[in-house]
Design a protein around this motif. Structure first.
Motif, PDB file in Angstrom:
ATOM      1  N   MET C   1       0.844  -1.204   0.000  1.00 45.57           N
ATOM      2  CA  MET C   1       0.000   0.000   0.000  1.00 45.57           C
ATOM      3  C   MET C   1       0.879   1.253   0.000  1.00 45.57           C
ATOM      4  O   MET C   1       1.793   1.352   0.797  1.00 45.57           O
ATOM      5  N   THR C   2       0.597   2.160  -0.881  1.00 45.92           N
ATOM      6  CA  THR C   2       1.402   3.379  -0.903  1.00 45.92           C
ATOM      7  C   THR C   2       0.784   4.424   0.021  1.00 45.92           C
ATOM      8  O   THR C   2      -0.431   4.527   0.134  1.00 45.92           O
ATOM      9  N   GLU C   3       1.636   5.169   0.678  1.00 47.57           N
ATOM     10  CA  GLU C   3       1.168   6.274   1.528  1.00 47.57           C
ATOM     11  C   GLU C   3       0.513   7.318   0.633  1.00 47.57           C
ATOM     12  O   GLU C   3       1.171   7.940  -0.195  1.00 47.57           O
ATOM     13  N   SER C   4      -0.816   7.457   0.745  1.00 41.14           N
ATOM     14  CA  SER C   4      -1.479   8.385  -0.172  1.00 41.14           C
ATOM     15  C   SER C   4      -1.551   9.774   0.449  1.00 41.14           C
ATOM     16  O   SER C   4      -1.558   9.926   1.656  1.00 41.14           O
ATOM     17  N   ARG C   5      -1.612  10.758  -0.420  1.00 35.39           N
ATOM     18  CA  ARG C   5      -1.728  12.140   0.060  1.00 35.39           C
ATOM     19  C   ARG C   5      -3.164  12.377   0.493  1.00 35.39           C
ATOM     20  O   ARG C   5      -4.091  12.115  -0.266  1.00 35.39           O
ATOM     21  N   ASP C   6      -3.349  12.867   1.684  1.00 36.89           N
ATOM     22  CA  ASP C   6      -4.716  13.191   2.097  1.00 36.89           C
ATOM     23  C   ASP C   6      -5.065  14.580   1.592  1.00 36.89           C
ATOM     24  O   ASP C   6      -4.189  15.376   1.246  1.00 36.89           O
ATOM     25  N   TRP C   7      -6.342  14.865   1.527  1.00 37.84           N
ATOM     26  CA  TRP C   7      -6.793  16.196   1.157  1.00 37.84           C
ATOM     27  C   TRP C   7      -6.465  17.174   2.285  1.00 37.84           C
ATOM     28  O   TRP C   7      -6.437  16.794   3.453  1.00 37.84           O
ATOM     29  N   PRO C   8      -6.249  18.448   1.951  1.00 38.57           N
ATOM     30  CA  PRO C   8      -5.914  19.435   2.987  1.00 38.57           C
ATOM     31  C   PRO C   8      -7.018  19.566   4.045  1.00 38.57           C
ATOM     32  O   PRO C   8      -8.182  19.246   3.794  1.00 38.57           O
ATOM     33  N   LEU C   9      -6.587  20.059   5.200  1.00 40.38           N
ATOM     34  CA  LEU C   9      -7.499  20.203   6.335  1.00 40.38           C
ATOM     35  C   LEU C   9      -8.135  21.593   6.328  1.00 40.38           C
ATOM     36  O   LEU C   9      -7.437  22.603   6.107  1.00 40.38           O
ATOM     37  N   TYR C  10      -9.413  21.646   6.573  1.00 38.01           N
ATOM     38  CA  TYR C  10     -10.156  22.913   6.691  1.00 38.01           C
ATOM     39  C   TYR C  10     -10.839  22.988   8.053  1.00 38.01           C
ATOM     40  O   TYR C  10     -11.284  21.968   8.578  1.00 38.01           O
ATOM     41  N   LEU C  28     -12.532  19.266   8.588  1.00 37.81           N
ATOM     42  CA  LEU C  28     -12.784  18.242   7.576  1.00 37.81           C
ATOM     43  C   LEU C  28     -11.674  18.320   6.535  1.00 37.81           C
ATOM     44  O   LEU C  28     -10.836  19.215   6.569  1.00 37.81           O
ATOM     45  N   HIS C  29     -11.687  17.365   5.613  1.00 43.30           N
ATOM     46  CA  HIS C  29     -10.698  17.358   4.538  1.00 43.30           C
ATOM     47  C   HIS C  29     -11.390  17.634   3.209  1.00 43.30           C
ATOM     48  O   HIS C  29     -12.462  17.093   2.937  1.00 43.30           O
ATOM     49  N   VAL C  31     -10.391  19.208  -1.151  1.00 43.08           N
ATOM     50  CA  VAL C  31      -9.314  19.646  -2.040  1.00 43.08           C
ATOM     51  C   VAL C  31      -9.345  21.140  -2.298  1.00 43.08           C
ATOM     52  O   VAL C  31      -8.333  21.735  -2.642  1.00 43.08           O
ATOM     53  N   ASP C  32     -10.529  21.745  -2.211  1.00 38.57           N
ATOM     54  CA  ASP C  32     -10.608  23.185  -2.454  1.00 38.57           C
ATOM     55  C   ASP C  32     -11.796  23.759  -1.684  1.00 38.57           C
ATOM     56  O   ASP C  32     -12.523  23.024  -0.996  1.00 38.57           O
TER      57      ASP C  32
END
Lengths: 301, 255, 96
Positions: C1-10, C28-29, C31-32
């Motif tokens: 399993m590859t370490e995936s990038r999580d979406w930024p935190l808001y 929450l997480h 992308v925009d």
């Protein structure tokens, strides 16, 4: 100030019932204990979506289907609140989820039991959510602010979960012979695992004393377990169902925790599959956002 | 079908709306707990709950129009596949997240202009249900079109996948606008709507979103599915077998 | 399993009713900003908890340092004359 003095001042704040907030100084042990407990709690909510999700497509009426969907959705929401609260301690959700998927993080052993009949959905709401609520209400006053606040929200939302479970059991208890058998079977299956949810007996509980001192835990495992039994027995009598006789098999508890429960493998595989199958989606959304980085206002309007 | 009286047409027309919502809600319900991100579990569940809510109102109303004492559950759990009048698009399997969101987008882009018009139906009950549905459909479309754009204009992989989803699902969109006797009778009675006008709105939405998503509009195909006449492919039977299992196994039981 | 990038935190702030401030409710997480608003709606307003949502990237929040708390907040403690209860006004004097 040296560490001993900081720790003394920290404990004084806890003793005075002050809340600790994310950027406040805290002992490493406190931070680690919280991360462990909160992540376990978050994982339990997420894995907990699976046994009940098993019946969303087969709920026997449309009203029950809507209630169950809303309930399983709430559990996802609770997982999200708890991961968010854990992230205030300096870990990322991605890292916590990696630990869960790698099998190195714990979650409540109760969700490793199967839900073969519709009555299991009633029993989960009544017993498992009932036990969870009993565990969780004291956490609304726990010493770590973000955890306590998340728990306030969660407890408020969960207040319907136990009632809907009992409502399912009531309908079954008042139903046909086959439905009553289904209800008794589910009570027999879930009773002992529900009692195990309060954790090992106080004498064996290795984190209890320190957790009590730090007020991330406010009652002992056995205290809460006894209270749960006291509340639940008359509820079973009202349904005309019998509480199983015997004692808790702690060997079973430890085996399930060690990964040898009936559905441990299925639960983790389901989470891994969802994570892996969603990888391209999460990547695509990031790639899109990177291409269109244009500030808040434009994106919203 | 053309031999039904007007009241039969009215009931069938409401059932079509009800069944499309129910069947799509059932599909979305399969996702809960398995979505690509926790936040999407929540989003898909919200759409599913809205659609299920609409289905329940519409089924109850269809039962009342029929006048044979069938409630929402009798209609949902005790009808056979051929009696289900949902559009075939709704019953298509979930596939991957892109398939599900493409299906949702094509559906939402149809349901919103449909409900906007039904909100001024001469049938006050239908108008009230549609007026409530408009608000929900508007959010659903926002959610699903957001994802179609992200996936279309995301990575090369996501672009290819969701373009494929559109190609596969496209043949099921024709019946949404292909008015038959029931649709025409209801339009004449002022209960239904002009599907041609709905199509104009749908085409506009689809063109705008696909352009933003850098996706191509698939070509129209000669074969038309008619789920709304009870003519289904192979998927609905399996869905109903699962959905109706308990009610079928315990006839007359209350839950 | 590859370490995936999580979406930024808001961080999410909700106005519960007209007339109230937006209040921090959690994170929450996403992308925009658009996705964050939608996720906030789906995650934090399932029970009519709000009529307006603010989201902001967590990393954009500037916070005071708890280590500065004494210097920041203690000096206000002895300015008791800023509070109305500091003043003894005879009971006979009204509407003051």
């Amino acid at each position: 100030m040296d560490t001993a003095a900081l720790e003394e001042r920290f404990q004084a704040r806890i003793d005075a019932d002050e809340r600790i907030e994310p950027k406040d100084w805290m002992p490493d042990g406190y931070r680690r204990a919280l991360i462990r407990q909160m992540a376990q709690h978050a994982h339990s909510e997420i894995v907990g979506m699976l046994p009940e999700g098993n019946w969303i497509t087969r709920a026997p009426t449309l009203k029950r289907k809507a209630i169950l969907m809303a309930k399983v959705q709430d559990e996802g929401g609770h997982g999200a609140y708890l991961y968010g609260a854990t992230e205030t301690l300096g870990v990322t959700r991605a890292a916590l989820i990696e630990e869960l998927l790698a099998g190195s993080a714990k979650y409540s052993s109760i969700f490793n039991y199967p839900t073969p009949t519709w009555a299991d959905i009633g029993a989960i709401g009544w017993l498992v959510d009932g036990a969870a609520i009993m565990n969780q209400i004291p956490l609304c006053r726990c010493s770590y602010g973000p955890y306590a606040r998340a728990m306030v929200r969660i407890c408020k939302e969960e207040s319907f979960h136990q009632r809907q479970g009992y409502d399912i059991m009531l309908a079954l208890a008042r139903g046909t012979e086959a439905q009553r058998r289904m209800a008794q079977g589910a009570l027999d299956r879930w009773w002992w695992p529900a009692l195990m949810m309060f954790g090992p007996p106080d004498a064996e509980s290795k984190h209890s004393a320190q957790s009590m001192r730090w007020k991330v835990k406010r009652f002992t495992n056995d205290e809460l377990r006894e209270r749960f039994i006291e509340f639940t027995v008359p509820q079973a009598e009202y349904l005309g169902l019998s509480i199983p006789q015997g004692t808790i098999d702690w060997n079973e508890f430890h085996e399930v925790l060690r990964g040898n429960g009936p559905c441990n493998r299925e639960r983790l595989e389901a989470r891994r599959r969802a994570h892996q199958n969603g990888g391209w989606v999460r990547e695509a959304a990031l790639a899109y956002a990177e291409k269109h980085r244009s500030g808040y206002r434009e994106a919203v309007q | 079908m053309s031999t039904r009286g007007d009241s039969g047409n009215h009931g069938a027309f409401v059932l079509r709306l009800a069944d499309s919502n129910l069947v799509l809600a059932q599909r979305l319900g399969e996702w809960i707990g398995h979505a690509p991100a926790l936040e999407e579990d929540l989003g898909l569940a919200n759409t599913a709950l809205d659609l299920l809510g609409q289905a329940r109102l519409l089924l109850t109303y269809a039962g009342a129009l029929e006048g044979r004492g069938r409630d929402e559950d009798a209609l949902a759990y005790l009808r056979e596949e051929g009696e289900y009048l949902n559009c075939a698009l709704a019953e298509q399997p979930n596939g991957d997240f892109g398939d599900t969101l493409a299906r949702q987008f094509l559906f939402d882009a149809w349901q919103l202009p449909l409900y906007e018009r039904l909100a001024s139906s001469r049938d006050p009950q239908l108008a009230a249900i549609a007026a409530r549905g408009v608000k929900e459909a508007r959010y659903h479309l926002r959610y699903s079109s957001g994802w179609v754009v992200r996936l279309g204009d995301g990575t090369a992989e996501s672009h290819g996948r969701v373009q494929g989803s559109l190609e596969r699902l496209w043949p099921y969109t024709a019946e949404l606008f292909d008015a038959d006797d029931i649709d025409r009778a209801m339009q004449v009675a002022g209960i239904g709507v002009d599907l041609g006008a709905v199509r104009v709105d749908w085409e506009q939405t689809v063109a705008a979103v696909l352009a933003e998503a850098t996706l191509a509009r698939p070509g129209d195909r000669p074969w038309h599915w008619y789920g709304k006449r009870g003519e289904h492919g192979e998927h609905l039977g399996h869905m109903l077998a699962q959905m109706q299992a308990l009610q079928r196994a315990h006839p007359g039981a209350r839950w | 399993m590859t370490e995936s990038r999580d979406w930024p935190l808001y961080e999410v702030f909700i106005r519960a009713r007209g007339g109230l401030d937006h209040k921090h409710v959690g994170s929450l997480h996403a992308v925009d900003a658009r996705m964050a608003i939608e996720h906030a709606r789906d995650l934090y307003t399932r029970r009519q908890e709000g009529i307006s949502i603010w989201v902001v990237r967590s990393e954009e929040i500037v916070a005071s340092d708890p280590a500065d708390a004494d210097a920041f907040f203690e000096p206000a403690r002895d300015k008791v004359y800023r509070h109305p209860t500091f003043y003894d006004i005879p009971d006979e004097v009204k509407t003051l």
